[in-house]
Design a protein around this motif. Structure first.
Motif: not given
Length: 303
Positions: A223-226, A261, A264, A267, A290-291, A293
Motif C-alpha cells: 500500500t502506498t501512502a501519499r 509517495d 505505508e 509513513l 492518501d493511500t 494500491t
C-alpha cells in the motif's frame, strides 16, 4: 576463415569472453515457455502492454499502436507459459507528428484505416490478474481512456516497481536492461516485440533465485501512502525537494502542495521528519495522507 557451424561459433564466443576483453551479445529470441509449473502451483495470468501514441499528453494524445503479451506466473514471480504477441495499429484521425515518426518508425500510411481489435483486447483484460507496462503511469492512463476496463485491474510497472540498481543497472531503458541482465540485443521496433522483451527481462532470475518479476510483485502488493505537506512555509521548498517531495500545482480536487509517495510502513517516520524540519515542531500539522494500491497506482485517479 568463417565458422562452419553453430558449434564453431559458440566456441569462438567462449574464447573471446574467456579473455575478459569481450562481451558477446546474442539476439533476443522470444520463448513460448520459461518453465513448467508443478501440479500444486497456483498459476495466474499476467498481461504485458505497450502503447505508442501521437505524443506524451495522456489527456489528449491518441494511441497509434498497442501490443499485448499474455503469460502465466505464480505468486513467487516464476514465469511459465507465454502466449503469442498481439499487436495492432490504430488510425488516430490526425497526422502523426514528425518527431513521433522519427522515434517510433510508425507513419501515417502504416496506420491509415487501421483499428485495434476491441473484442480481443477486452478478452485479454478480463482474463488478466495483473497488467504490467514499462512505464505504467503513461500506458495505464492512455489505455484507461481508450478501454475503461483497464481501470478495474491491478497494475505493476517494470520501470519503477523494480529496484534495478540492485542488479547493478545504472539505467532502466528496456534495451539497456536486456543487454545488461540478459546479455542480449533487441532488434524489434514494434509494440509486441517490446512486450516480449519486457517479459524476458522480468523473468530472468538474478541474485540466485530472485527475478525482477519477484521484486515487482512485492512492490505491487504494498500500500502506498501519499503524504501531502500542505501549508509548509516557502523557505522549506529546497529541503522538501531534496527529500524527494514533488510539487503539485493544484486542481479542482486537490490543493497545491508538496507531496511524497512512500510505502505505508514508512509513513510514521516520514511524518516525524516532516513535523520537525518543515513544520517547526507543530503539534498538529495540516498535512493530508492518501493511500492507494495497485488497483489505482499509476492511474489518473491518484495523479
Amino acid at each position: 576463415m568463417e565458422p562452419s557451424s553453430q558449434q564453431d561459433m559458440e566456441a569462438m564466443v567462449r574464447s573471446l569472453e574467456a579473455t575478459g576483453n569481450y562481451r558477446v551479445l546474442r539476439r533476443f529470441e522470444a520463448r513460448p515457455r520459461y518453465q513448467s509449473p508443478s501440479p500444486s502451483t497456483v498459476v495466474r495470468r499476467g498481461l504485458i502492454v505497450d502503447v505508442e501514441s501521437t505524443g506524451l499528453d495522456t489527456t489528449s494524445d491518441r494511441i497509434i499502436e498497442l501490443g499485448l503479451v499474455a503469460f502465466e506466473f505464480d505468486s513467487a514471480g516464476m514465469v511459465y507459459g507465454v502466449d503469442a504477441k498481439q499487436e495492432w495499429f490504430e488510425d488516430p484521425g490526425i497526422p502523426i507528428p514528425a518527431e513521433v515518426v522519427e522515434i517510433t518508425g510508425i507513419t501515417d500510411d502504416m496506420v491509415r484505416g487501421q483499428r485495434i481489435d476491441d473484442a480481443a483486447v477486452l478478452q485479454e483484460v478480463a482474463r488478466a490478474h495483473l497488467i504490467i507496462a514499462h512505464n505504467a503511469s503513461f500506458d495505464r492512463r492512455m489505455l484507461e481512456r481508450r478501454f475503461p476496463a483497464f481501470a478495474d485491474k491491478h497494475w505493476g510497472c517494470s520501470l519503477y516497481d523494480v529496484p534495478w540498481v540492485r542488479f547493478g543497472c545504472r539505467g532502466a531503458k528496456l534495451d539497456y536492461l536486456l543487454f545488461q541482465l540478459c546479455n542480449a540485443f533487441h532488434t524489434g521496433h514494434r509494440a509486441g516485440d517490446d512486450c516480449l522483451a519486457t517479459l524476458h527481462v522480468l523473468a530472468t532470475p538474478r541474485d540466485g533465485e530472485t527475478s525482477p518479476l519477484t521484486l515487482l510483485l512485492e512492490n505491487a502488493r504494498k500500500t502506498t501512502a501519499r503524504l501531502n505537506a500542505i501549508g509548509t512555509p516557502i523557505e522549506s521548498k529546497d529541503l522538501l525537494k531534496a527529500r524527494g517531495y514533488r510539487w503539485f500545482a493544484g486542481d479542482r480536487s486537490r490543493a497545491k502542495t508538496w507531496y511524497r509517495d512512500l510505502p505505508e510502513s514508512e509513513l510514521e517516520a516520514e511524518q516525524s521528519w516532516l513535523r520537525q524540519h518543515a513544520y517547526g515542531g507543530l503539534a498538529s500539522p495540516p498535512w493530508r495522507v492518501d493511500t492507494f494500491t495497485a488497483k489505482d497506482r499509476y492511474s489518473e485517479r491518484v495523479g
